[in-house]
Design a protein around this motif. Structure first.
Motif, PDB file in Angstrom:
ATOM      1  N   MET A 145       0.705  -1.072  -0.156  1.00  0.00           N
ATOM      2  CA  MET A 145      -0.112   0.078  -0.351  1.00  0.00           C
ATOM      3  C   MET A 145       0.949   1.384  -0.058  1.00  0.00           C
ATOM      4  O   MET A 145       2.349   1.087   0.687  1.00  0.00           O
ATOM      5  CB  MET A 145      -1.141  -0.294   1.318  1.00  0.00           C
ATOM      6  CG  MET A 145      -1.813  -0.824   1.626  1.00  0.00           C
ATOM      7  SD  MET A 145      -3.086  -1.260   2.802  1.00  0.00           S
ATOM      8  CE  MET A 145      -3.856   0.335   2.909  1.00  0.00           C
ATOM      9  N   ALA A 146       0.246   2.359  -0.975  1.00  0.00           N
ATOM     10  CA  ALA A 146       0.902   3.422  -0.675  1.00  0.00           C
ATOM     11  C   ALA A 146       0.570   4.582  -1.411  1.00  0.00           C
ATOM     12  O   ALA A 146      -0.144   5.132  -1.999  1.00  0.00           O
ATOM     13  CB  ALA A 146       2.426   3.795  -1.822  1.00  0.00           C
ATOM     14  N   ALA A 147       0.395   6.001   0.246  1.00  0.00           N
ATOM     15  CA  ALA A 147      -0.371   6.489   0.254  1.00  0.00           C
ATOM     16  C   ALA A 147      -0.120   8.058  -1.018  1.00  0.00           C
ATOM     17  O   ALA A 147      -0.739   8.530  -1.574  1.00  0.00           O
ATOM     18  CB  ALA A 147      -0.686   7.322   0.924  1.00  0.00           C
ATOM     19  N   ASN A 148       1.485   7.326  -1.581  1.00  0.00           N
ATOM     20  CA  ASN A 148       2.357   8.900  -2.449  1.00  0.00           C
ATOM     21  C   ASN A 148       2.241   8.564  -3.320  1.00  0.00           C
ATOM     22  O   ASN A 148       3.212   6.894  -3.347  1.00  0.00           O
ATOM     23  CB  ASN A 148       3.459   9.586  -1.095  1.00  0.00           C
ATOM     24  CG  ASN A 148       3.263  10.483  -0.276  1.00  0.00           C
ATOM     25  OD1 ASN A 148       1.486  11.131  -0.275  1.00  0.00           O
ATOM     26  ND2 ASN A 148       2.917  10.603   0.728  1.00  0.00           N
ATOM     27  N   TRP A 149       3.045   9.235  -4.283  1.00  0.00           N
ATOM     28  CA  TRP A 149       3.552   8.106  -4.844  1.00  0.00           C
ATOM     29  C   TRP A 149       4.816   7.704  -5.182  1.00  0.00           C
ATOM     30  O   TRP A 149       5.594   8.034  -4.712  1.00  0.00           O
ATOM     31  CB  TRP A 149       3.440   9.497  -6.520  1.00  0.00           C
ATOM     32  CG  TRP A 149       2.668   9.627  -7.277  1.00  0.00           C
ATOM     33  CD1 TRP A 149       2.019  11.005  -7.211  1.00  0.00           C
ATOM     34  CD2 TRP A 149       1.818   9.353  -8.273  1.00  0.00           C
ATOM     35  NE1 TRP A 149       0.794  10.586  -8.321  1.00  0.00           N
ATOM     36  CE2 TRP A 149       0.266   9.731  -8.676  1.00  0.00           C
ATOM     37  CE3 TRP A 149       1.758   7.857  -9.073  1.00  0.00           C
ATOM     38  CZ2 TRP A 149      -0.165   9.401  -9.772  1.00  0.00           C
ATOM     39  CZ3 TRP A 149       0.929   7.234  -9.336  1.00  0.00           C
ATOM     40  CH2 TRP A 149      -0.242   8.050 -10.145  1.00  0.00           C
ATOM     41  N   THR A 150       4.741   6.242  -5.054  1.00  0.00           N
ATOM     42  CA  THR A 150       5.773   5.295  -5.235  1.00  0.00           C
ATOM     43  C   THR A 150       6.671   4.225  -5.878  1.00  0.00           C
ATOM     44  O   THR A 150       5.183   3.896  -7.139  1.00  0.00           O
ATOM     45  CB  THR A 150       5.449   3.572  -4.535  1.00  0.00           C
ATOM     46  OG1 THR A 150       4.960   4.696  -2.532  1.00  0.00           O
ATOM     47  CG2 THR A 150       6.574   3.426  -3.937  1.00  0.00           C
ATOM     48  N   ARG A 151       7.771   4.531  -6.972  1.00  0.00           N
ATOM     49  CA  ARG A 151       8.392   3.762  -7.778  1.00  0.00           C
ATOM     50  C   ARG A 151       8.419   2.448  -7.683  1.00  0.00           C
ATOM     51  O   ARG A 151       9.351   1.940  -6.267  1.00  0.00           O
ATOM     52  CB  ARG A 151       9.839   4.156  -8.150  1.00  0.00           C
ATOM     53  CG  ARG A 151       9.771   3.969  -9.485  1.00  0.00           C
ATOM     54  CD  ARG A 151      10.974   4.536 -10.185  1.00  0.00           C
ATOM     55  NE  ARG A 151      10.807   3.922 -11.515  1.00  0.00           N
ATOM     56  CZ  ARG A 151      12.376   3.027 -12.099  1.00  0.00           C
ATOM     57  NH1 ARG A 151      12.802   2.297 -11.198  1.00  0.00           N
ATOM     58  NH2 ARG A 151      12.413   2.929 -13.291  1.00  0.00           N
ATOM     59  N   ALA A 152       8.011   1.786  -8.390  1.00  0.00           N
ATOM     60  CA  ALA A 152       8.343  -0.095  -8.342  1.00  0.00           C
ATOM     61  C   ALA A 152       9.082  -1.007  -9.489  1.00  0.00           C
ATOM     62  O   ALA A 152       8.694  -0.257 -10.606  1.00  0.00           O
ATOM     63  CB  ALA A 152       6.916  -0.870  -8.313  1.00  0.00           C
ATOM     64  N   SER A 153       9.591  -1.890  -8.803  1.00  0.00           N
ATOM     65  CA  SER A 153      11.085  -2.022 -10.209  1.00  0.00           C
ATOM     66  C   SER A 153      10.738  -2.944 -10.508  1.00  0.00           C
ATOM     67  O   SER A 153      10.750  -3.771  -9.437  1.00  0.00           O
ATOM     68  CB  SER A 153      11.692  -1.322 -10.526  1.00  0.00           C
ATOM     69  OG  SER A 153      12.539  -1.477  -9.895  1.00  0.00           O
ATOM     70  N   VAL A 154      10.618  -4.159 -11.358  1.00  0.00           N
ATOM     71  CA  VAL A 154      10.576  -5.627 -10.938  1.00  0.00           C
ATOM     72  C   VAL A 154      11.710  -6.589 -12.783  1.00  0.00           C
ATOM     73  O   VAL A 154      10.807  -5.635 -13.856  1.00  0.00           O
ATOM     74  CB  VAL A 154       9.678  -6.308 -10.995  1.00  0.00           C
ATOM     75  CG1 VAL A 154       8.436  -5.929 -11.653  1.00  0.00           C
ATOM     76  CG2 VAL A 154      10.176  -7.784 -10.420  1.00  0.00           C
ATOM     77  N   ARG A 155      11.959  -7.440 -12.736  1.00  0.00           N
ATOM     78  CA  ARG A 155      12.554  -7.831 -13.896  1.00  0.00           C
ATOM     79  C   ARG A 155      11.569  -9.068 -14.319  1.00  0.00           C
ATOM     80  O   ARG A 155      11.899 -10.230 -13.142  1.00  0.00           O
ATOM     81  CB  ARG A 155      14.038  -8.208 -13.703  1.00  0.00           C
ATOM     82  CG  ARG A 155      15.363  -8.817 -14.814  1.00  0.00           C
ATOM     83  CD  ARG A 155      16.872  -8.711 -14.688  1.00  0.00           C
ATOM     84  NE  ARG A 155      16.905  -6.881 -14.642  1.00  0.00           N
ATOM     85  CZ  ARG A 155      18.268  -6.500 -14.400  1.00  0.00           C
ATOM     86  NH1 ARG A 155      19.026  -7.894 -14.300  1.00  0.00           N
ATOM     87  NH2 ARG A 155      18.703  -5.397 -14.545  1.00  0.00           N
ATOM     88  N   THR A 156      12.017  -9.607 -15.193  1.00  0.00           N
ATOM     89  CA  THR A 156      11.056 -10.104 -16.130  1.00  0.00           C
ATOM     90  C   THR A 156      11.781 -11.867 -15.931  1.00  0.00           C
ATOM     91  O   THR A 156      13.365 -11.621 -15.912  1.00  0.00           O
ATOM     92  CB  THR A 156      10.551 -10.259 -17.140  1.00  0.00           C
ATOM     93  OG1 THR A 156      11.749  -9.875 -18.684  1.00  0.00           O
ATOM     94  CG2 THR A 156       9.633  -9.132 -17.496  1.00  0.00           C
ATOM     95  N   PRO A 157      11.776 -12.921 -15.455  1.00  0.00           N
ATOM     96  CA  PRO A 157      12.303 -14.313 -16.045  1.00  0.00           C
ATOM     97  C   PRO A 157      12.745 -13.935 -17.606  1.00  0.00           C
ATOM     98  O   PRO A 157      12.651 -13.010 -18.693  1.00  0.00           O
ATOM     99  CB  PRO A 157      11.654 -15.669 -15.426  1.00  0.00           C
ATOM    100  CG  PRO A 157      10.489 -14.629 -15.120  1.00  0.00           C
ATOM    101  CD  PRO A 157      10.217 -13.411 -15.131  1.00  0.00           C
ATOM    102  N   GLU A 158      13.614 -15.193 -18.172  1.00  0.00           N
ATOM    103  CA  GLU A 158      13.866 -15.130 -19.571  1.00  0.00           C
ATOM    104  C   GLU A 158      12.749 -15.048 -20.464  1.00  0.00           C
ATOM    105  O   GLU A 158      12.115 -16.474 -20.074  1.00  0.00           O
ATOM    106  CB  GLU A 158      14.830 -16.010 -19.369  1.00  0.00           C
ATOM    107  CG  GLU A 158      16.326 -15.942 -18.896  1.00  0.00           C
ATOM    108  CD  GLU A 158      17.614 -16.658 -19.186  1.00  0.00           C
ATOM    109  OE1 GLU A 158      17.646 -17.765 -19.772  1.00  0.00           O
ATOM    110  OE2 GLU A 158      18.905 -16.801 -19.088  1.00  0.00           O
ATOM    111  N   VAL A 159      12.584 -14.922 -21.345  1.00  0.00           N
ATOM    112  CA  VAL A 159      11.294 -14.652 -22.366  1.00  0.00           C
ATOM    113  C   VAL A 159      11.384 -16.507 -22.682  1.00  0.00           C
ATOM    114  O   VAL A 159      12.710 -17.104 -22.843  1.00  0.00           O
ATOM    115  CB  VAL A 159      10.997 -13.608 -23.255  1.00  0.00           C
ATOM    116  CG1 VAL A 159      10.017 -14.533 -24.028  1.00  0.00           C
ATOM    117  CG2 VAL A 159      11.571 -12.751 -22.391  1.00  0.00           C
ATOM    118  N   PRO A 160      10.479 -16.745 -22.524  1.00  0.00           N
ATOM    119  CA  PRO A 160      10.188 -18.853 -23.091  1.00  0.00           C
ATOM    120  C   PRO A 160      11.181 -18.412 -24.903  1.00  0.00           C
ATOM    121  O   PRO A 160      10.314 -17.773 -25.428  1.00  0.00           O
ATOM    122  CB  PRO A 160       9.050 -19.052 -22.562  1.00  0.00           C
ATOM    123  CG  PRO A 160       8.608 -18.115 -21.237  1.00  0.00           C
ATOM    124  CD  PRO A 160       9.155 -16.698 -21.614  1.00  0.00           C
TER     125      PRO A 160
END
Length: 800
Positions: A145-160
């Motif tokens: 949960m985030a009341a203010n603007w928050t940046r999230a990032s994540v890396r995908t697995p290798e593309v099948p």
């Protein structure tokens, strides 16, 4: 296009809250693959250009383009005001104009800015398969949960392989809202040069085996990798009548670091018990051998005793008793830390129809009236694999004889107490001591079943493999690639296998590079070892033959992954009663591909579901995963699993996104591996995925997908209560009229052996049985023609 998307469904209510470690912004030089990433350009159906409404289920929702933006003038707000089940999400449109193009084998960094009034959100991916079309791929990250603007990032697995485009967005599956803006998607640059071979060309292609200088001191057929990196090797009587009669029951603890063994006092004959790691790292051992068979009398008998082995004190302590005897029981840990068990033989040698449930909260086996019962006989060591929604998939792998009635595989729903048959398993009655594994990663919910035979009819063991995708609405096995063939000695020296010859007594081991090693096996009931190993790649659905274990590994053998990334193989107990005490170590090809990455620190070894955990590494990695340590016997380890940990990368700091679904990763100790782009793994670090305390504050059911939700197979509900299932006293495939209890003269000889006394005696001699005392007056196999009480004596094979 299907807006209902039941294939992506997130069901249930509530979720586990998740921490989020933020990363620095990615390089502005990288190309953003998301069109209209800030929702500024209008489209159709009230949605911005290149974005679409998606979701399913019984809920009240709204999609809104709001002026409350992170940048520019617009953002996307998805709100659920009432929810029974399902989710809603704004996705990049599934079209050639909008969906980002991707390359197989590459990874992509995804990022967005968000606000959220609910913890029930996740970054969800779909992929376009060039053959099968659009399909769910995976959930990568739970957003806090985030009341203010928050940046999230994540890396995908290798593309099948076969994937040409992906689409993604934020799923909302709890009441509340998620507002998102400024999406980015950037291809991760290649960071490693081509792998450099550090061994011989053969080692780099096929790996290598070595035989340890020190033998295993006990006749162990149960192997459990402990949370301190040591290995518990349980023998009990070790299938030895002499040790059983003497009350000599043994276990040993092997320390890979020093190559040493410590023999452990063992209170009961745990020969052919069941075992599983509990969430705190202790080992629960259930039942074992109460009595060996008697010629013309009873068969094997299982007792009700249960014990816990403590890795810290290296001692056993007794728990309360099971409700029934269970020689050869299954043992599967559930998402809440409980353990469920089926099958085996009772104290009177009949088959047990009693399901048993160990309560993690109460630290005891529950009384019979508190456990759902179908009164079904599942056989011996039935392979019961926990699915991501808490149901159990019986893969069809088992020990001894024929499979269960029906199609040979099934899904068991404990809550509904129903068994639904699952089709497609080939030659279901020749899958005795086949191996089944939940393929990497566990999130993909695919199971591979390998090889097998039948000790009742004793045909040549087979090459068949089968693969099932439990994400399908109505899953069914499909034929996999045939097992590679090895060499076998049928009395004329080692020869290449021919025709449909394969192997039973298969061991299958999940490797940290995301592949599966299959090794060991034999062509017939406790005879004719097959020398062959190969590595299965789930991405290509293909086996690659590699170096073979030089030691025979048939009945009562086991193979398992060590924390250093090597594989250990122990045991072999042919029908003549001997035991192979030599231990083999396999060094996979990935350990000849250059310097290993190193996990230089783990910020916290105590993990909770839905959390984000930071590690540091000495150089770039491509993936990280949790691998559950082995608890294997008789080709069976249904708890073995490889759980992907999506990455958020900031230089050498890597944030690992832990699944919110405890059914994907039941609580307990895991080996954490970091793997580079060449598939080279680190040495594992141990981390503890906590439970059940980590589950008590919230309900994780919202993170469960509605896979396998339209089953069409025959459904059975609880049957009439009964005491047991009658089974043959020769269920083990051994005729006990000959030799000691250690000796297994097959009730049915291999098909190439003629039904004459001379041919049978020649086969027994070739397999080192020697002369055998006849037990009692019966000679059902005709091996004592002169009735002198000795089978296969000179007078028995001389023509008259």
């Amino acid at each position: 296009m299907n807006k209902h998307r039941r294939r992506t469904a997130l069901v249930g209510v509530g979720a586990l809250t998740a921490g989020l470690l933020l990363t620095s912004p990615q390089s502005a030089e990288a190309a953003n693959l998301v069109q209209n990433a800030g929702f500024e350009t209008a489209g159709t159906d009230g949605m911005p250009y290149c974005w679409e409404k998606s979701g399913w289920g019984d809920n009240d929702f709204s999609f809104e383009t709001t002026a409350d933006a992170h940048s520019g003038g617009k953002a996307m707000k998805v709100t659920l005001t009432r929810r029974v089940d399902g989710d809603r999400k704004a996705l990049i449109t599934e079209s050639t104009q909008c969906a980002p193009v991707v390359s197989a084998g590459k990874q992509y960094d995804l990022a967005l800015w968000y606000k959220s009034t609910t913890p029930d959100t996740a970054v969800t991916l779909f992929r376009h398969d060039a053959t099968a079309g659009w399909q769910y791929w995976t959930d990568l990250k739970t957003l806090d949960m985030a009341a203010n603007w928050t940046r999230a990032s994540v890396r995908t697995p290798e593309v099948p392989a076969g994937t040409d485009r992906i689409t993604w967005g934020v799923s909302v599956y709890g009441t509340g809202s998620a507002t998102t803006d400024d999406y980015t998607m950037e291809q991760v640059p290649d960071t490693l040069p081509p792998a450099q071979c550090t061994g011989t060309n053969d080692q780099c292609a096929n790996g290598s085996w070595s035989v340890l200088p020190t033998q295993n001191p006990v006749r162990s057929m149960h192997s459990v990798v402990l949370s301190n990196g040591k290995v518990l090797l349980i023998a009990g009587s070790g299938n030895s009548e002499e040790q059983f009669n003497a009350g000599t029951f043994t276990s040993a603890v092997y320390d890979p670091a020093g190559g040493t063994y410590k023999v452990i006092p063992t209170p009961k004959d745990m020969f052919c018990a069941g075992h599983v790691q509990l969430q705190d790292g202790r080992v629960l051992v259930m039942s074992g051998n109460k009595a060996y068979p008697v010629a013309g009398g009873h068969g094997y008998e299982g007792f009700k005793d249960s014990y816990i082995f403590d890795p810290v004190t290296e001692t056993y302590s007794r728990t309360n008793d099971l409700n029934d005897g269970h020689w050869y029981p299954s043992a599967t840990e559930l998402g809440n830390g409980d353990v469920i068990s089926f099958g085996g033989l009772r104290e009177d040698s009949t088959g047990s129809v009693t399901a048993e449930l160990w309560s993690e909260a109460q630290q005891q086996w529950l009384p019979l009236w508190q456990v759902n019962q179908t009164w079904s006989y599942w056989g011996l060591y039935p392979s019961m694999i926990l699915m991501q929604d808490g149901r159990l998939f019986y893969s069809g792998s088992h020990v001894f004889g024929n499979n269960i009635p029906g199609t040979g595989s099934a899904i068991y729903d404990y809550g509904a107490n129903t068994i639904t048959q699952i089709p497609g398993l080939q030659n279901k009655d020749e899958r005795d001591q086949s191996a089944s594994v939940l393929l990497p990663p566990a999130q993909d919910q695919r199971v591979l079943t390998i090889g097998g035979g039948n000790i009742d009819s004793n045909p040549d063991a087979g090459r068949l493999t089968d693969v099932i995708d439990l994400k399908d609405a109505n899953p069914a096995y499909v034929a996999g690639p045939p097992l590679p063939q090895g060499t076998v000695d049928l009395g004329n020296g080692p020869q290449p296998e021919t025709g449909a010859q394969g192997k039973m007594y298969v061991s299958a081991v999940l490797l940290p590079d995301g592949k599966v090693l299959e090794t060991g096996g034999a062509l017939h009931n406790r005879a004719n070892p097959v020398y062959e190993s190969s590595i299965y790649d789930p991405a290509t659905n293909a086996f690659d033959p590699v170096a073979a274990d030089p030691e025979a590994r048939g009945y009562h053998s086991s193979s398992f992954l060590l924390p250093d990334g090597r594989v250990m193989s122990t045991g072999d107990n042919p029908g003549n009663g001997t035991w192979n005490h030599n231990v083999s170590i396999y060094t996979p090809p990935y350990l000849y591909k250059g310097t290993r990455p190193t996990i230089t620190s783990v910020i916290d070894s105590e993990w909770v579901y839905g959390d984000t955990q930071r590690i540091t590494v000495d150089r770039p990695i491509a993936k990280a995963e949790l691998i559950r340590p082995a608890a294997v016997t008789h080709s069976s380890d249904p708890n073995q699993r490889f759980v992907d940990l999506p990455l958020t990368v900031d230089g050498n700091n890597v944030d690992l996104n832990v699944t919110s679904n405890p059914n994907l990763a039941p609580p307990g100790w895991y080996m954490l591996f970091a793997v580079d782009a060449n598939g080279v793994p680190s040495v594992a670090k141990w981390v503890h995925l906590q439970g059940p305390a980590a589950l008590s504050a919230a309900d994780a059911s919202a993170h469960v997908h509605s896979f396998a939700d339209s089953l069409e197979g025959k459904v059975a509900t609880a049957g009439k209560k009964k005491t047991s299932q009658k089974v043959s006293t020769t269920i083990s495939g051994c005729d006990r009229h000959y030799g000691s209890i250690n000796v297994c003269v097959p009730t049915v000889f291999p098909p190439e052996v003629k039904k004459t006394t001379a041919a049978r005696c020649t086969w027994l001699k070739q397999n080192d049985y020697g002369r055998l005392k006849v037990n009692g007056k019966d000679d059902p196999l005709g091996l004592d023609r002169n009735r002198d009480g000795i089978a296969c004596g000179k007078g028995d094979v001389t023509k008259r």
